[in-house]
Design an enzyme around this catalytic site. Sequence first.
Site, short mmCIF file in Angstrom:
data_model
loop_
_atom_site.label_atom_id
_atom_site.label_comp_id
_atom_site.label_asym_id
_atom_site.label_seq_id
_atom_site.Cartn_x
_atom_site.Cartn_y
_atom_site.Cartn_z
N LYS D 65 0.82 -1.22 0.00
CA LYS D 65 0.00 0.00 0.00
C LYS D 65 0.85 1.26 0.00
O LYS D 65 0.44 2.31 -0.50
CB LYS D 65 -0.96 -0.02 1.20
CG LYS D 65 -2.07 -1.06 1.03
CD LYS D 65 -2.78 -1.41 2.33
CE LYS D 65 -3.91 -2.40 2.04
NZ LYS D 65 -4.30 -3.21 3.19
N TYR D 186 -4.73 -4.99 -7.19
CA TYR D 186 -4.51 -4.89 -5.74
C TYR D 186 -3.95 -6.20 -5.18
O TYR D 186 -2.98 -6.19 -4.41
CB TYR D 186 -5.84 -4.54 -5.05
CG TYR D 186 -5.80 -4.68 -3.55
CD1 TYR D 186 -5.22 -3.70 -2.75
CD2 TYR D 186 -6.34 -5.80 -2.92
CE1 TYR D 186 -5.17 -3.83 -1.37
CE2 TYR D 186 -6.28 -5.95 -1.54
CZ TYR D 186 -5.70 -4.96 -0.77
OH TYR D 186 -5.65 -5.11 0.59
#
Lengths: 305, 305, 305, 305
Positions: D65, D186
């Site tokens: 992230k 992701y």
Amino acid sequence: MFQDLINEALETGRPYIKEGEVATYIPELGRADKNKLGISIFCRDGSRFSCGDTKDRFSIQSISKVISLAVALEVCGFDMVFENVGMEPSGDAFNSLIKLEGSNSHPYNPMINSGAIAVASFIEPKVSFEEMLELARCFCQDDGIVLDEKVYRSEMSTVARNRAIAYLLESKGVINGNVEEALDFYVKMCSLSVTAESLAGLGLLLANDGVDPSGKRLLNSDTVRVVKTIMLTCGMYDGSGEFAVRVGIPSKSGVGGGLLSVVDGKMGIGIYGPSLDAKGNSIAGRKILQFLSSQMKLHIFAKKD
Amino acid sequence: MFQDLINEALETGRPYIKEGEVATYIPELGRADKNKLGISIFCRDGSRFSCGDTKDRFSIQSISKVISLAVALEVCGFDMVFENVGMEPSGDAFNSLIKLEGSNSHPYNPMINSGAIAVASFIEPKVSFEEMLELARCFCQDDGIVLDEKVYRSEMSTVARNRAIAYLLESKGVINGNVEEALDFYVKMCSLSVTAESLAGLGLLLANDGVDPSGKRLLNSDTVRVVKTIMLTCGMYDGSGEFAVRVGIPSKSGVGGGLLSVVDGKMGIGIYGPSLDAKGNSIAGRKILQFLSSQMKLHIFAKKD
Amino acid sequence: MFQDLINEALETGRPYIKEGEVATYIPELGRADKNKLGISIFCRDGSRFSCGDTKDRFSIQSISKVISLAVALEVCGFDMVFENVGMEPSGDAFNSLIKLEGSNSHPYNPMINSGAIAVASFIEPKVSFEEMLELARCFCQDDGIVLDEKVYRSEMSTVARNRAIAYLLESKGVINGNVEEALDFYVKMCSLSVTAESLAGLGLLLANDGVDPSGKRLLNSDTVRVVKTIMLTCGMYDGSGEFAVRVGIPSKSGVGGGLLSVVDGKMGIGIYGPSLDAKGNSIAGRKILQFLSSQMKLHIFAKKD
Amino acid sequence: MFQDLINEALETGRPYIKEGEVATYIPELGRADKNKLGISIFCRDGSRFSCGDTKDRFSIQSISKVISLAVALEVCGFDMVFENVGMEPSGDAFNSLIKLEGSNSHPYNPMINSGAIAVASFIEPKVSFEEMLELARCFCQDDGIVLDEKVYRSEMSTVARNRAIAYLLESKGVINGNVEEALDFYVKMCSLSVTAESLAGLGLLLANDGVDPSGKRLLNSDTVRVVKTIMLTCGMYDGSGEFAVRVGIPSKSGVGGGLLSVVDGKMGIGIYGPSLDAKGNSIAGRKILQFLSSQMKLHIFAKKD
């Protein structure tokens, strides 16, 4: 004379139309004519009364949750359904995710989207959509019920939130079978096109203990009792409690403008009025039912003689 | 024969006692004898049936919310009560603060603590506690009802969470009058000592449209209808929905072990069984009612003939 | 030249005054003059700079939470404080009850009301308010700090929500000592009257590791480190995260319009600007600090040479 | 001597391994060896120190992230990122949906799953995964970083909750581009295989203002400042606040057992220790960093000389 009362009921509800709005979150629903209004009442003695736009077709939306719950109870059984879905009013909006957040949580009841998607996943491996369509026609005594392809496609194009709910259910192990097929099944059931008369027919079936006007038992007595109770406590979204107090008739609304009511042992009522209040219930429909409940003493706890 | 059925019902419930526990969060309640069990049924035709520990006194706790709501509707009116308190099941625990958090929020219904404290504040400036005690005696046909000072003091010594709720309500402008007096009134009402027979008497009053056995009207018909509806949707804490499905009799439980049930138009039922399930309902009481509902077809949606 | 920069900073912030509003939920705060604006900077080398309304007194409000936390760490110790109060930003409003709902929950941090009321209850049995007032004067190097009786009484007249929080804390066993005394102590601390200069003095103390300008150690090094960290993560209500990104200076705001900032190792900054943004922070103050942080490279993660 | 300190730090952390557990919700992660432990420190002066299992590869998980946020800030800009994702710590678990429930809500910050999936959707149409992989190698100075296909497939097989989050974001208009591609992007980013050394390399880049050891600027100064601030306030799941107080070093953990830390202006630290605490942070890693922070005065608010 009963016809007069129904006509009066309709006119009592009509002025409220302008205070509501048609649903727009599914684009195709936004095309409904806000001023439509109709009511049909099918009585256990065979008499039928209609007034207004009772032959207009509209999408059944959440009222399909009643049909799905009934079928699920018949084909999956009470235990399987309620091991995975609760029977409690949630106090939250129909598309809420909040009460699904906890680790052990499951959908609060089968009348909110999460519960109905779970129920769809229980049925889908056992009953095809085509069979469900046929069952809907029988329950409603309406052979004209079809899948409204425009509504179905419109709803699938804006299905993200319900898909989110479906995958959240899968992450909790609540979904039985394939998520996307359950979701598709759920949306198709919402896209059935019905009329006020169809809903009166369905209401009569439930009022008559699951036996249709020809005397044929379509649903078990236990199924019907459960369905009516859950309609009473959870059928009008997060306005169910107030509706139970003021009207006291087991009912289920849909954002397509439909309203299904069951006067137990007496009659089924179907209303079409696509102008909705803030909670997603037909605004004129609510007023009509309140009028009828009061005039005809239809409240479950109306004074007994 | 009816007496036999009641005896059988009691024995059906008794084995569940060991699966529950008496309430302990109010110290004095923790002294209850978990094995007590009794049921009284008062019928509209004047017949009365009892079995077990039906003359034991225990504290009414949340069942007093039914009395307070009825009195509030009579003395303050429907509008004042429901402008400030909702009619919706909350889906949360009875002492939850969550749904009070939002800026426009008010208590979800009068059967949870926040709603009942608000209702107490509506009544308190108009009806003294002594008058309420007298009303409770009349409603229950039991002159033996008194304030249990030990329970009252015990509850006041651990009242912090309810006091928090009361002040949160004040901060929202929901409290009418003085907070501390409303809270005191609320706790006193919870501390009334009743018996299973008292509750059967109260149930009969509600079953009989607000008219007592002597033929005297104590409550208006509208009041009684509202109270019964809210008992049905909200009376069994966050197990109300499931209880409505399985039993289908408007009821209200209290953590003192009492259970008040109203078979509309027919009878009042009072149960004492202080062993509670996880949601705070008498565990044996629930089973007894489920047995009676099934055997005697007492469910609101039991098959109509 | 530094004075020029400060003057420029003030003018950079001034236009934003009209986009905010003074706090009104405490009536007395609503009487503040929205157009007031002042900034004081006290540097570690002894130099001091001021511009605008830096001698106007206003109530310290939530900035007192910094003083209380520091004192609690000194007199009760790190462990006692943080066994009962967390160190986590909550993401909710400063007066939220939501995260107190769970059975094991405690206040998220000492900068929100629930945490600060708990901290007040830890201190109150050990340090009198008069002693706290004296400590505040020392920390801020301002003998003019007094209890503003008008603000105190005004706040006590609308204290219901904080009282609710206090009793909820008591119900969870978080309160040490008497609830009402803790609440009174908390409100008195909020009602201290300070100036932008007082806050610059307090900021300098924290910037200088707890040692005052005379060289006297008033707070331990560990205390000061904890306080600065919590100011950084939780000091600007639910806008703390964004403020940390954009400004990066440990700060604490109060709804009285004060803003305390600590440029670690360098200077203390005090601002008075009672026009608040929606989250309760001085709207001009935020802009002034953003300007200064950018111009003077005061962000904790500004490029190191 | 510094090497000795690092060795000591490792041994200080090791006993805590047995108090934690490896992550199991992604099956492949459950195969990690709980007893692995390693730390690498890359200093700005070019010196490098390692101890323990610093060459073992493990999946980067949530630490990706940080990379994604940095790249999003570079290619999409600060405004696009933060119009749709907040900068606030949420106080809730990393995979919570609660704060997404409201109608205007968006992900609280880019370090929780919802925020990172949104960020992935911003990047994905502009930067291919292959390009991201190359960027990750540059940032970490580790050409050995690859996509761990086993972890990727394992995670995709249990991705329902993250898929629910992704569709909920789509329903709110937060997703840019295709949901499934954003989700795939992701998950791939989470499945990069790194070592403690890779993380030390990434940490050094951030400690050195975005300039790599060869003197080449890989990230803008503003990007790096934002990333470090958000790591400090949100990097350690819902234990970020306590970590900031106790350790005070901007860090990001992953459930693969990695821990990335940035001592601003000084060094990057990478730790591998797959035994996790209840919040999902490496349990030994936390202790090691607390030891180093205390011994070497690395806290952002450690006493300045």
